[in-house]
Design a protein around this motif. Structure first.
Motif, mmCIF file in Angstrom:
data_model
loop_
_atom_site.group_PDB
_atom_site.id
_atom_site.type_symbol
_atom_site.label_atom_id
_atom_site.label_comp_id
_atom_site.label_asym_id
_atom_site.label_seq_id
_atom_site.Cartn_x
_atom_site.Cartn_y
_atom_site.Cartn_z
ATOM 1 N N UNK A 1 0.865 -1.302 -0.047
ATOM 2 C CA UNK A 1 0.005 -0.089 0.174
ATOM 3 C C UNK A 1 1.141 1.319 -0.092
ATOM 4 N N UNK A 2 1.953 1.385 0.910
ATOM 5 C CA UNK A 2 2.950 2.602 0.831
ATOM 6 C C UNK A 2 3.402 2.611 -0.440
ATOM 7 N N UNK A 3 4.234 1.637 -0.998
ATOM 8 C CA UNK A 3 4.907 2.075 -2.294
ATOM 9 C C UNK A 3 3.944 2.201 -3.600
ATOM 10 N N UNK A 4 2.763 1.314 -3.461
ATOM 11 C CA UNK A 4 1.706 1.449 -4.623
ATOM 12 C C UNK A 4 1.072 2.748 -4.573
ATOM 13 N N UNK A 5 0.951 3.325 -3.317
ATOM 14 C CA UNK A 5 0.096 4.491 -3.228
ATOM 15 C C UNK A 5 1.127 5.768 -4.067
ATOM 16 N N UNK A 6 2.519 5.760 -3.453
ATOM 17 C CA UNK A 6 3.287 6.559 -3.759
ATOM 18 C C UNK A 6 3.455 6.488 -5.348
ATOM 19 N N UNK A 7 3.707 5.254 -6.034
ATOM 20 C CA UNK A 7 3.864 5.319 -7.509
ATOM 21 C C UNK A 7 2.417 5.688 -7.980
ATOM 22 N N UNK A 8 1.312 5.276 -7.442
ATOM 23 C CA UNK A 8 0.140 5.692 -8.160
ATOM 24 C C UNK A 8 -0.116 7.098 -8.316
ATOM 25 N N UNK A 9 0.445 7.753 -7.178
ATOM 26 C CA UNK A 9 0.349 9.307 -7.019
ATOM 27 C C UNK A 9 1.216 9.936 -8.298
ATOM 28 N N UNK A 10 2.411 9.237 -8.202
ATOM 29 C CA UNK A 10 3.433 10.046 -9.426
ATOM 30 C C UNK A 10 2.574 9.641 -10.685
ATOM 31 N N UNK B 1 1.535 13.827 -11.180
ATOM 32 C CA UNK B 1 2.835 14.414 -11.443
ATOM 33 C C UNK B 1 3.374 14.157 -12.829
ATOM 34 N N UNK B 2 4.064 15.133 -13.483
ATOM 35 C CA UNK B 2 4.282 15.142 -14.864
ATOM 36 C C UNK B 2 6.012 14.755 -14.812
ATOM 37 N N UNK B 3 6.499 13.920 -15.590
ATOM 38 C CA UNK B 3 7.967 13.749 -16.049
ATOM 39 C C UNK B 3 8.043 12.878 -17.155
ATOM 40 N N UNK B 4 9.268 12.977 -17.656
ATOM 41 C CA UNK B 4 9.472 12.494 -19.121
ATOM 42 C C UNK B 4 9.102 10.916 -18.964
ATOM 43 N N UNK C 1 -6.025 18.823 -4.975
ATOM 44 C CA UNK C 1 -4.540 18.942 -5.086
ATOM 45 C C UNK C 1 -3.923 20.298 -5.249
ATOM 46 N N UNK C 2 -4.547 21.161 -5.927
ATOM 47 C CA UNK C 2 -4.262 22.588 -5.988
ATOM 48 C C UNK C 2 -4.324 23.195 -4.746
ATOM 49 N N UNK D 1 1.846 22.074 0.703
ATOM 50 C CA UNK D 1 2.104 20.679 1.099
ATOM 51 C C UNK D 1 2.889 20.101 -0.120
ATOM 52 N N UNK D 2 3.915 19.185 0.173
ATOM 53 C CA UNK D 2 4.628 18.417 -0.742
ATOM 54 C C UNK D 2 3.886 17.496 -1.204
ATOM 55 N N UNK D 3 4.422 16.505 -1.884
ATOM 56 C CA UNK D 3 3.702 15.234 -2.635
ATOM 57 C C UNK D 3 3.543 14.275 -1.534
ATOM 58 N N UNK D 4 4.356 13.989 -0.549
ATOM 59 C CA UNK D 4 4.228 13.139 0.272
ATOM 60 C C UNK D 4 3.144 13.415 1.568
ATOM 61 N N UNK D 5 3.044 14.794 1.899
ATOM 62 C CA UNK D 5 2.324 15.078 2.709
ATOM 63 C C UNK D 5 0.766 15.132 2.108
ATOM 64 N N UNK D 6 0.727 15.584 0.766
ATOM 65 C CA UNK D 6 -0.539 15.626 -0.014
ATOM 66 C C UNK D 6 -1.192 14.256 0.112
#
Length: 268
Positions: free
Chosen positions: A80-89, A93-96, A162-163, A170-175
């Motif tokens: 749940x921890x790793x999955x949630x962080x990856x899912x949020x990204x 989040x925008x990245x190449x 999110x806005x 708030x940073x990504x983790x706190x959000x």
């Protein structure tokens, strides 16, 4: 009449699904003479509730229960921890190469688990993790399905949430863990149920990695009732019954969130 037919079909399907469980319960309270009788019957003529006591005493099931709970709980928490962080990204989040990477991640779901047994075993053996808890747990700390399920749910949340978090600094983790997690309870419980049940029922990997009964989980522990001379079916069914009870209780407590999580993730 349309609803009557719909409910009739659903009832018949439910009975079909519940059939094996009813037969399991029935066999668990049958004496030896009735288990393999020529004329099978659902209700035993003589009730043998002592099968449960005999089954529990035939193997260290307390240890098996602890191993199953420990392994399943740790896998669920990390997943749940790793999955949630990856899912949020992937969702916010925008990245190449984000979309290409996500498609590649989903493609791994098409690879059968059996294909990974040998490379995973070689890795665990190289790390000297055979017959250890890390060997049982580490290869399954992340699930692609959890990432996919949570990403779909996060995409459906209002962008204003999110806005607002970003405006408040708030940073990504706190959000994710401070704001999104409390309002995403259904998907967290759904993902936890799916992962916990899968880890609880895991058989092949535990059988390969654990060479000692000290690390056996419940599915592997049920092998005690089978040998070269036959299977003790009534005690096996009794052990299977008290092995599956925790999952039934867990699902009954979380079924409302489970249904809501699946429906709101957009894959219903």
């Amino acid at each position: 009449m349309k609803k009557v037919w719909v409910y009739l079909v659903l009832i018949l399907l439910s009975l079909f699904v519940l059939g094996p469980f009813l037969w399991m319960l029935s066999t668990s309270v049958k004496p030896d003479a009735e288990v393999l009788s020529a004329i099978p019957h659902l209700f035993p003529e003589h009730w043998a509730f002592d099968n449960y006591a005999k089954a529990w005493a035939s193997a260290p099931f307390a240890r098996y229960f602890w191993n199953s709970f420990f392994v399943s709980a740790l896998e669920t928490v990390f997943d749940l921890t790793f999955g949630a962080m990856a899912a949020y990204a992937f969702a916010r989040m925008e990245f190449f190469g984000k979309n290409v990477l996500f498609v590649a991640l989903l493609a791994t779901m098409m690879v059968p688990g059996e294909v990974l047994l040998i490379p995973n075993y070689i890795t665990i053996s190289t790390l000297n993790w055979l017959n250890t808890y890390p060997g049982l747990i580490v290869p399954w700390l992340v699930s692609v399905f959890t990432i996919f399920l949570m990403r779909q749910f996060f995409l459906g949340l209002p962008r204003e949430v999110f806005e607002a978090a970003e405006l408040d600094g708030c940073g990504p983790l706190r959000t994710l863990f401070g704001i999104i997690m409390p309002i995403s309870k259904p998907i967290w419980i759904t993902s936890a149920l799916i992962k916990f049940v899968g880890a609880w029922n895991a058989f092949l990997w535990v059988l390969i990695i654990a060479n000692s009964s000290d690390y056996y989980t419940l599915p592997v522990g049920l092998i005690n009732f089978s040998s070269d001379v036959g299977t003790v079916y009534n005690q096996l069914m009794a052990a299977a019954t008290f092995s599956v009870l925790p999952l039934i209780v867990l699902f009954l407590f979380g079924q409302r969130y489970f249904i809501e999580g699946i429906a709101r993730s957009g894959i219903k």
